[in-house]
Design a protein around this motif. Structure first.
Motif, PDB file in Angstrom:
ATOM      1  N   ALA A  26       6.097  -0.235 -21.301  1.00 18.67           N
ATOM      2  CA  ALA A  26       5.433  -0.869 -20.156  1.00 18.67           C
ATOM      3  C   ALA A  26       6.473  -1.549 -19.281  1.00 18.67           C
ATOM      4  O   ALA A  26       7.526  -1.972 -19.751  1.00 18.67           O
ATOM      5  CB  ALA A  26       4.408  -1.889 -20.636  1.00 18.67           C
ATOM      6  N   MET A  27       6.170  -1.662 -18.001  1.00 21.56           N
ATOM      7  CA  MET A  27       7.061  -2.346 -17.066  1.00 21.56           C
ATOM      8  C   MET A  27       6.263  -3.317 -16.214  1.00 21.56           C
ATOM      9  O   MET A  27       5.291  -2.937 -15.562  1.00 21.56           O
ATOM     10  CB  MET A  27       7.766  -1.332 -16.158  1.00 21.56           C
ATOM     11  N   LEU A  28       6.673  -4.579 -16.229  1.00 24.36           N
ATOM     12  CA  LEU A  28       6.101  -5.563 -15.328  1.00 24.36           C
ATOM     13  C   LEU A  28       6.776  -5.426 -13.962  1.00 24.36           C
ATOM     14  O   LEU A  28       7.993  -5.272 -13.881  1.00 24.36           O
ATOM     15  CB  LEU A  28       6.326  -6.981 -15.856  1.00 24.36           C
ATOM     16  N   VAL A  29       5.979  -5.505 -12.905  1.00 25.42           N
ATOM     17  CA  VAL A  29       6.502  -5.526 -11.543  1.00 25.42           C
ATOM     18  C   VAL A  29       6.127  -6.869 -10.931  1.00 25.42           C
ATOM     19  O   VAL A  29       4.933  -7.200 -10.834  1.00 25.42           O
ATOM     20  CB  VAL A  29       5.922  -4.381 -10.693  1.00 25.42           C
ATOM     21  N   ALA A  30       7.125  -7.659 -10.563  1.00 27.45           N
ATOM     22  CA  ALA A  30       6.852  -9.012 -10.081  1.00 27.45           C
ATOM     23  C   ALA A  30       7.925  -9.473  -9.117  1.00 27.45           C
ATOM     24  O   ALA A  30       9.060  -8.985  -9.124  1.00 27.45           O
ATOM     25  CB  ALA A  30       6.760  -9.990 -11.254  1.00 27.45           C
ATOM     26  N   ILE A  69       0.828  -1.214   0.000  1.00 25.94           N
ATOM     27  CA  ILE A  69       0.000   0.000   0.000  1.00 25.94           C
ATOM     28  C   ILE A  69       0.858   1.258   0.000  1.00 25.94           C
ATOM     29  O   ILE A  69       0.594   2.187  -0.786  1.00 25.94           O
ATOM     30  CB  ILE A  69      -1.022  -0.028   1.157  1.00 25.94           C
ATOM     31  N   PRO A  70       1.932   1.345   0.810  1.00 28.45           N
ATOM     32  CA  PRO A  70       2.805   2.531   0.694  1.00 28.45           C
ATOM     33  C   PRO A  70       3.406   2.689  -0.699  1.00 28.45           C
ATOM     34  O   PRO A  70       3.468   3.803  -1.234  1.00 28.45           O
ATOM     35  CB  PRO A  70       3.894   2.281   1.742  1.00 28.45           C
ATOM     36  N   GLY A  71       3.842   1.581  -1.299  1.00 28.80           N
ATOM     37  CA  GLY A  71       4.438   1.660  -2.630  1.00 28.80           C
ATOM     38  C   GLY A  71       3.438   2.059  -3.692  1.00 28.80           C
ATOM     39  O   GLY A  71       3.714   2.919  -4.542  1.00 28.80           O
ATOM     40  N   LEU A  72       2.251   1.441  -3.664  1.00 24.60           N
ATOM     41  CA  LEU A  72       1.222   1.786  -4.648  1.00 24.60           C
ATOM     42  C   LEU A  72       0.751   3.227  -4.474  1.00 24.60           C
ATOM     43  O   LEU A  72       0.474   3.922  -5.455  1.00 24.60           O
ATOM     44  CB  LEU A  72       0.035   0.831  -4.524  1.00 24.60           C
ATOM     45  N   THR A  73       0.666   3.672  -3.225  1.00 24.66           N
ATOM     46  CA  THR A  73       0.239   5.048  -2.965  1.00 24.66           C
ATOM     47  C   THR A  73       1.219   6.043  -3.577  1.00 24.66           C
ATOM     48  O   THR A  73       0.817   7.021  -4.235  1.00 24.66           O
ATOM     49  CB  THR A  73       0.101   5.286  -1.451  1.00 24.66           C
ATOM     50  N   ALA A  74       2.516   5.802  -3.391  1.00 22.75           N
ATOM     51  CA  ALA A  74       3.537   6.686  -3.955  1.00 22.75           C
ATOM     52  C   ALA A  74       3.466   6.711  -5.478  1.00 22.75           C
ATOM     53  O   ALA A  74       3.557   7.777  -6.109  1.00 22.75           O
ATOM     54  CB  ALA A  74       4.923   6.239  -3.502  1.00 22.75           C
ATOM     55  N   LEU A  75       3.257   5.550  -6.073  1.00 22.39           N
ATOM     56  CA  LEU A  75       3.191   5.469  -7.534  1.00 22.39           C
ATOM     57  C   LEU A  75       1.913   6.115  -8.070  1.00 22.39           C
ATOM     58  O   LEU A  75       1.937   6.812  -9.094  1.00 22.39           O
ATOM     59  CB  LEU A  75       3.279   4.008  -7.976  1.00 22.39           C
ATOM     60  N   GLN A  76       0.815   5.911  -7.369  1.00 20.00           N
ATOM     61  CA  GLN A  76      -0.444   6.531  -7.784  1.00 20.00           C
ATOM     62  C   GLN A  76      -0.356   8.048  -7.691  1.00 20.00           C
ATOM     63  O   GLN A  76      -0.782   8.771  -8.599  1.00 20.00           O
ATOM     64  CB  GLN A  76      -1.591   6.002  -6.914  1.00 20.00           C
ATOM     65  N   GLN A  77       0.235   8.548  -6.613  1.00 19.08           N
ATOM     66  CA  GLN A  77       0.372   9.992  -6.440  1.00 19.08           C
ATOM     67  C   GLN A  77       1.297  10.600  -7.490  1.00 19.08           C
ATOM     68  O   GLN A  77       1.160  11.775  -7.843  1.00 19.08           O
ATOM     69  CB  GLN A  77       0.882  10.293  -5.033  1.00 19.08           C
ATOM     70  N   ALA A  78       2.222   9.778  -8.004  1.00 19.38           N
ATOM     71  CA  ALA A  78       3.141  10.251  -9.042  1.00 19.38           C
ATOM     72  C   ALA A  78       2.526  10.155 -10.435  1.00 19.38           C
ATOM     73  O   ALA A  78       3.179  10.523 -11.419  1.00 19.38           O
ATOM     74  CB  ALA A  78       4.436   9.448  -8.993  1.00 19.38           C
ATOM     75  N   GLY A  79       1.297   9.660 -10.523  1.00 22.66           N
ATOM     76  CA  GLY A  79       0.580   9.659 -11.796  1.00 22.66           C
ATOM     77  C   GLY A  79       0.791   8.445 -12.677  1.00 22.66           C
ATOM     78  O   GLY A  79       0.436   8.476 -13.871  1.00 22.66           O
ATOM     79  N   PHE A  80       1.333   7.361 -12.137  1.00 25.08           N
ATOM     80  CA  PHE A  80       1.528   6.170 -12.951  1.00 25.08           C
ATOM     81  C   PHE A  80       0.200   5.460 -13.232  1.00 25.08           C
ATOM     82  O   PHE A  80      -0.642   5.328 -12.342  1.00 25.08           O
ATOM     83  CB  PHE A  80       2.466   5.183 -12.252  1.00 25.08           C
ATOM     84  N   ARG A  81       0.045   5.002 -14.460  1.00 21.62           N
ATOM     85  CA  ARG A  81      -1.052   4.098 -14.798  1.00 21.62           C
ATOM     86  C   ARG A  81      -0.658   2.705 -14.328  1.00 21.62           C
ATOM     87  O   ARG A  81       0.456   2.234 -14.596  1.00 21.62           O
ATOM     88  CB  ARG A  81      -1.300   4.060 -16.306  1.00 21.62           C
ATOM     89  N   MET A  82      -1.573   2.015 -13.647  1.00 24.82           N
ATOM     90  CA  MET A  82      -1.258   0.712 -13.083  1.00 24.82           C
ATOM     91  C   MET A  82      -2.394  -0.272 -13.332  1.00 24.82           C
ATOM     92  O   MET A  82      -3.574   0.071 -13.190  1.00 24.82           O
ATOM     93  CB  MET A  82      -0.994   0.839 -11.578  1.00 24.82           C
ATOM     94  N   ILE A  83      -2.015  -1.499 -13.711  1.00 22.81           N
ATOM     95  CA  ILE A  83      -2.971  -2.591 -13.890  1.00 22.81           C
ATOM     96  C   ILE A  83      -2.380  -3.840 -13.245  1.00 22.81           C
ATOM     97  O   ILE A  83      -1.198  -3.878 -12.902  1.00 22.81           O
ATOM     98  CB  ILE A  83      -3.278  -2.871 -15.376  1.00 22.81           C
ATOM     99  N   THR A  84      -3.207  -4.862 -13.095  1.00 22.72           N
ATOM    100  CA  THR A  84      -2.690  -6.179 -12.695  1.00 22.72           C
ATOM    101  C   THR A  84      -2.741  -7.097 -13.907  1.00 22.72           C
ATOM    102  O   THR A  84      -3.543  -6.906 -14.828  1.00 22.72           O
ATOM    103  CB  THR A  84      -3.514  -6.824 -11.567  1.00 22.72           C
ATOM    104  N   PRO A  97       8.332   0.111  -2.290  1.00 18.58           N
ATOM    105  CA  PRO A  97       8.818   1.491  -2.146  1.00 18.58           C
ATOM    106  C   PRO A  97      10.226   1.689  -2.695  1.00 18.58           C
ATOM    107  O   PRO A  97      10.529   2.762  -3.234  1.00 18.58           O
ATOM    108  CB  PRO A  97       8.740   1.731  -0.634  1.00 18.58           C
ATOM    109  N   HIS A  98      11.083   0.686  -2.588  1.00 18.82           N
ATOM    110  CA  HIS A  98      12.417   0.792  -3.179  1.00 18.82           C
ATOM    111  C   HIS A  98      12.320   0.923  -4.703  1.00 18.82           C
ATOM    112  O   HIS A  98      13.027   1.722  -5.319  1.00 18.82           O
ATOM    113  CB  HIS A  98      13.267  -0.434  -2.830  1.00 18.82           C
ATOM    114  N   ILE A  99      11.432   0.137  -5.301  1.00 22.84           N
ATOM    115  CA  ILE A  99      11.213   0.231  -6.754  1.00 22.84           C
ATOM    116  C   ILE A  99      10.637   1.596  -7.102  1.00 22.84           C
ATOM    117  O   ILE A  99      11.062   2.249  -8.069  1.00 22.84           O
ATOM    118  CB  ILE A  99      10.265  -0.886  -7.232  1.00 22.84           C
ATOM    119  N   ALA A 100       9.668   2.061  -6.303  1.00 24.29           N
ATOM    120  CA  ALA A 100       9.028   3.357  -6.566  1.00 24.29           C
ATOM    121  C   ALA A 100      10.041   4.493  -6.532  1.00 24.29           C
ATOM    122  O   ALA A 100      10.016   5.385  -7.393  1.00 24.29           O
ATOM    123  CB  ALA A 100       7.910   3.594  -5.550  1.00 24.29           C
TER     124      ALA A 100
END
Length: 228
Positions: free
Chosen positions: A174-178, A104-119, A219-222
């Motif tokens: 695009a970038m896969l995160v896994a 949730i901290p990592g996704l929040t940072a990425l969302q606030q930075a304007g990244f488009r995200m899907i699963t 968060p390290h990735i973000a």
């Protein structure tokens, strides 16, 4: 230090083990089969036979393969096969998993930075919808995609290309995160960038390109994506 790659237009997240903590399911399967390695054996069978289905064109959804893998696990351990209702109870736990603490901290940072995200997951559509709702993650993602309609499992190149086409983004953008080396290898060999979350017990594939980014937590990735 390597140069920061071009900012991807789309982040594609794996679900199981990357976003969600499989600990509850691991404990249940290990206890059921009275073995500390039962879950790892079962998960390896699940992945192996999803690839068998992909290669042979003999598609079954992830839940069906998971059910069959429980039978194979029991046989391999010299134990009786579990009744269908018990297998259903065990497999239902995959829809009741919490997110890893860093997510949730990592996704929040990425969302606030304007990244488009899907699963993009090997789980069926209905399962990923339940998983994300249970974990409280649905609102972070533009779409929740599964390979189910494509009837090919990751790391087949078509799985990644189909997601990019659906979101109208070129694979290179695009970038896969896994948290799975086989998944990041598949994405990169399909022309995508990849970020590897190096969770305990996970490794990258040494015969594939090194991930674009690597870090122990999201968060390290973000921070790397944000140039911090």
């Amino acid at each position: 230090m390597p140069a920061t790659p071009a900012r991807p237009q789309l982040l594609i997240f794996d679900v199981n083990e990357t976003l969600l903590d499989l600990g509850k399911l691991q404990l249940a399967i290990n206890q059921e089969f009275k073995s500390e390695t039962a879950f790892k054996q079962w998960f390896a069978l699940l992945l192996q036979y999803s690839l068998v289905d992909t290669v042979t064109g003999n598609y079954h959804n992830f839940g069906q393969i998971g059910d069959g893998a429980l039978d194979m696990l029991a046989q391999g351990l010299g134990q009786p096969a579990r009744p269908a209702p018990r297998k259903k109870e065990l497999l239902a736990l995959i829809a009741e998993l919490p997110p890893h603490p860093d997510i949730i901290p990592g996704l929040t940072a990425l969302q606030q930075a304007g990244f488009r995200m899907i699963t993009l997951t090997n789980s069926p559509d209905a399962t990923v919808q339940k998983q994300m709702a249970y974990a409280g993650l649905t609102g972070f993602f533009e779409q929740l995609l599964s390979i189910d309609a494509l009837r090919r499992y990751k790391p087949h190149p078509d799985t990644y290309h189909s997601a990019c086409e659906r979101l109208r983004v070129a694979p290179a953008q695009a970038m896969l995160v896994a948290a799975h080396g086989w998944d990041t290898a598949g994405a990169q060999l399909a022309g995508l960038q990849a970020a590897f979350i190096a969770r305990p017990g996970q490794q990258t594939y040494p015969l594939a390109p090194a991930p674009t980014l690597t870090g122990p937590t999201l968060p390290h990735i973000a921070r790397q994506l944000l140039g911090k």
